[in-house]
Design a protein around this motif. Structure first.
Motif, PDB file in Angstrom:
ATOM      1  N   ASP A 176     -15.013  65.177 -44.515  1.00  0.00           N
ATOM      2  CA  ASP A 176     -15.892  64.020 -44.371  1.00  0.00           C
ATOM      3  C   ASP A 176     -17.274  64.490 -43.926  1.00  0.00           C
ATOM      4  O   ASP A 176     -17.587  64.536 -42.734  1.00  0.00           O
ATOM      5  CB  ASP A 176     -15.303  63.031 -43.361  1.00  0.00           C
ATOM      6  CG  ASP A 176     -16.063  61.707 -43.340  1.00  0.00           C
ATOM      7  OD1 ASP A 176     -16.795  61.422 -44.309  1.00  0.00           O
ATOM      8  OD2 ASP A 176     -15.927  60.960 -42.353  1.00  0.00           O
TER       9      ASP A 176
ATOM     10  N   GLY B   7     -21.068  69.081 -52.740  1.00  0.00           N
ATOM     11  CA  GLY B   7     -20.362  67.798 -52.766  1.00  0.00           C
ATOM     12  C   GLY B   7     -19.002  67.912 -53.430  1.00  0.00           C
ATOM     13  O   GLY B   7     -18.014  67.313 -52.966  1.00  0.00           O
TER      14      GLY B   7
ATOM     15  N   ASP C 113     -21.539  65.537 -45.729  1.00  0.00           N
ATOM     16  CA  ASP C 113     -22.479  65.308 -46.824  1.00  0.00           C
ATOM     17  C   ASP C 113     -23.349  66.550 -47.005  1.00  0.00           C
ATOM     18  O   ASP C 113     -23.504  67.350 -46.088  1.00  0.00           O
ATOM     19  CB  ASP C 113     -23.356  64.084 -46.510  1.00  0.00           C
ATOM     20  CG  ASP C 113     -24.195  63.646 -47.700  1.00  0.00           C
ATOM     21  OD1 ASP C 113     -23.818  63.977 -48.843  1.00  0.00           O
ATOM     22  OD2 ASP C 113     -25.231  62.989 -47.484  1.00  0.00           O
ATOM     23  N   TYR C 114     -23.892  66.678 -48.211  1.00  0.00           N
ATOM     24  CA  TYR C 114     -24.856  67.723 -48.509  1.00  0.00           C
ATOM     25  C   TYR C 114     -25.917  67.101 -49.394  1.00  0.00           C
ATOM     26  O   TYR C 114     -25.598  66.470 -50.392  1.00  0.00           O
ATOM     27  CB  TYR C 114     -24.187  68.912 -49.211  1.00  0.00           C
ATOM     28  CG  TYR C 114     -25.116  70.093 -49.423  1.00  0.00           C
ATOM     29  CD1 TYR C 114     -25.088  71.189 -48.572  1.00  0.00           C
ATOM     30  CD2 TYR C 114     -26.028  70.114 -50.476  1.00  0.00           C
ATOM     31  CE1 TYR C 114     -25.943  72.274 -48.754  1.00  0.00           C
ATOM     32  CE2 TYR C 114     -26.886  71.177 -50.663  1.00  0.00           C
ATOM     33  CZ  TYR C 114     -26.839  72.255 -49.802  1.00  0.00           C
ATOM     34  OH  TYR C 114     -27.700  73.318 -49.987  1.00  0.00           O
ATOM     35  N   ARG C 115     -27.177  67.285 -49.037  1.00  0.00           N
ATOM     36  CA  ARG C 115     -28.258  66.579 -49.733  1.00  0.00           C
ATOM     37  C   ARG C 115     -29.423  67.518 -50.023  1.00  0.00           C
ATOM     38  O   ARG C 115     -29.459  68.653 -49.546  1.00  0.00           O
ATOM     39  CB  ARG C 115     -28.737  65.417 -48.876  1.00  0.00           C
ATOM     40  CG  ARG C 115     -29.297  65.855 -47.515  1.00  0.00           C
ATOM     41  CD  ARG C 115     -29.514  64.716 -46.546  1.00  0.00           C
ATOM     42  NE  ARG C 115     -28.273  64.091 -46.102  1.00  0.00           N
ATOM     43  CZ  ARG C 115     -28.167  63.368 -44.994  1.00  0.00           C
ATOM     44  NH1 ARG C 115     -29.232  63.182 -44.201  1.00  0.00           N
ATOM     45  NH2 ARG C 115     -27.023  62.836 -44.653  1.00  0.00           N
TER      46      ARG C 115
ATOM     47  N   GLU D 162     -28.012  70.603 -46.069  1.00  0.00           N
ATOM     48  CA  GLU D 162     -28.951  70.235 -47.127  1.00  0.00           C
ATOM     49  C   GLU D 162     -29.637  71.474 -47.680  1.00  0.00           C
ATOM     50  O   GLU D 162     -29.530  72.570 -47.123  1.00  0.00           O
ATOM     51  CB  GLU D 162     -29.994  69.255 -46.592  1.00  0.00           C
ATOM     52  CG  GLU D 162     -30.803  69.790 -45.423  1.00  0.00           C
ATOM     53  CD  GLU D 162     -31.518  68.698 -44.644  1.00  0.00           C
ATOM     54  OE1 GLU D 162     -31.881  67.667 -45.227  1.00  0.00           O
ATOM     55  OE2 GLU D 162     -31.716  68.885 -43.425  1.00  0.00           O
TER      56      GLU D 162
ATOM     57  N   PHE E 151     -23.753  66.859 -41.889  1.00  0.00           N
ATOM     58  CA  PHE E 151     -24.402  67.097 -43.172  1.00  0.00           C
ATOM     59  C   PHE E 151     -25.144  68.431 -43.150  1.00  0.00           C
ATOM     60  O   PHE E 151     -25.543  68.940 -42.104  1.00  0.00           O
ATOM     61  CB  PHE E 151     -25.369  65.964 -43.529  1.00  0.00           C
ATOM     62  CG  PHE E 151     -26.662  65.973 -42.740  1.00  0.00           C
ATOM     63  CD1 PHE E 151     -27.822  66.541 -43.273  1.00  0.00           C
ATOM     64  CD2 PHE E 151     -26.721  65.412 -41.470  1.00  0.00           C
ATOM     65  CE1 PHE E 151     -29.006  66.549 -42.549  1.00  0.00           C
ATOM     66  CE2 PHE E 151     -27.903  65.414 -40.744  1.00  0.00           C
ATOM     67  CZ  PHE E 151     -29.061  65.986 -41.279  1.00  0.00           C
TER      68      PHE E 151
END
Length: 285
Positions: free
Chosen positions: A32, A23, A34-36, A7, A5
């Motif tokens: 596969d 995203g 994530d980025y938050r 962010e 991930f």
């Protein structure tokens, strides 16, 4: 089960559109990961970076206000152009585990101006409102494209700090922020063969902030209005610019441009920019 991930960090950060952008690209490429968005205040920076440094899944972070300058002392290495401008918007971890800061803001800012910059001009001038991390990156990028710069800030010493990191041959002026707020009867000369920009590189006009007081009599005919604010996208600054007959560029153009460069650093793949129209529609829906 964990996954890689990245962010975006800042304070505030809930309004950030970066998770939607990254995203979308991750989904398009079938990666596969994530980025938050993670809220981090300046006093929390040291602990945040210490924790992320040991997290094997962490690929890095984008940095937004007010942390772009504050984060530098906490990093192991800062590379160009961030080392020159004194502002970091992207942090990654290298193969030795060192935290490395750079800036993709300048390249992202210039991206929607590619057509104009490909044309030779007799003179280029940019009026830049703001003196924070983004303004530093933008001023440096424009200086390298041979713009004369006018920097406007609330505190003259902030504007002077921006000027200090510019190439030595940059023509520049510093004015107080309110210089542009009242109407002027200045008669602009013929702008044929010239390129003029008016750039809001400040938080003014952002949701929850005061609007930017800019009277468009200060902009010559044909000037382009460029606002890096992304919430809202259509700021009062841009609306008044259109009313005065100026072409406008919103903050999403820069945001997508700088995100594309960061995406490559985080995930090792080029962002699928052929889907920019679809991405913009998704963000603005």
């Amino acid at each position: 089960m964990t996954m890689p991930f990245a962010e975006v960090i800042g304070d505030p950060v809930a309004q950030s559109k970066s998770p939607v952008i990254h995203g979308f690209w991750l989904n398009q490429l079938g990666i596969d990961a994530d980025y938050r968005a993670t809220r981090v205040t300046e006093p929390e920076l040291a602990n945040y970076l210490a924790e992320r440094r040991t997290n094997a899944d962490w690929r890095g972070c984008n940095v937004t206000m007010p942390l772009k300058q504050a984060i530098i002392p906490h990093l192991d290495h800062v590379v160009g152009p961030a080392d020159i401008i004194g502002s970091v918007n992207t942090v990654t971890r290298d193969g030795d585990g060192r935290l490395v800061g750079t800036s993709t803001d300048g390249a992202g800012f210039l991206e929607p101006l590619r057509r104009q910059l490909e044309t030779p001009h007799l003179f280029r001038m940019a009026r830049i409102i703001g003196a924070g991390g983004a303004a530093r990156a933008i001023a440096h990028a424009l200086a390298e494209k041979n713009f004369t710069l006018v920097i406007a800030a609330r505190r003259p010493e902030q504007a002077q700090d921006v000027v200090a990191q510019l190439p030595d041959d940059t023509q520049h002026h510093v004015v107080p922020l309110d210089h542009f707020s009242a109407p002027t009867d200045f008669a602009f000369d013929d702008r044929q063969g010239l390129l003029d920009l008016v750039v809001n590189a400040s938080p003014l006009g952002m949701r929850g902030k005061a609007p930017l007081a800019f009277d468009w009599t200060h902009a010559p005919p044909g000037a382009i209005a460029y606002d890096i604010v992304t919430d809202p996208l259509d700021t009062q600054f841009l609306q008044l610019a259109r009313d005065a007959g100026h072409e406008t560029i919103d903050g999403l153009a820069m945001l997508i441009g700088q995100a594309g460069a960061a995406f490559r650093l985080f995930f090792g793949e080029n962002a699928p920019r052929q889907h920019d129209v679809e991405l913009r529609a998704l963000i603005t829906a």
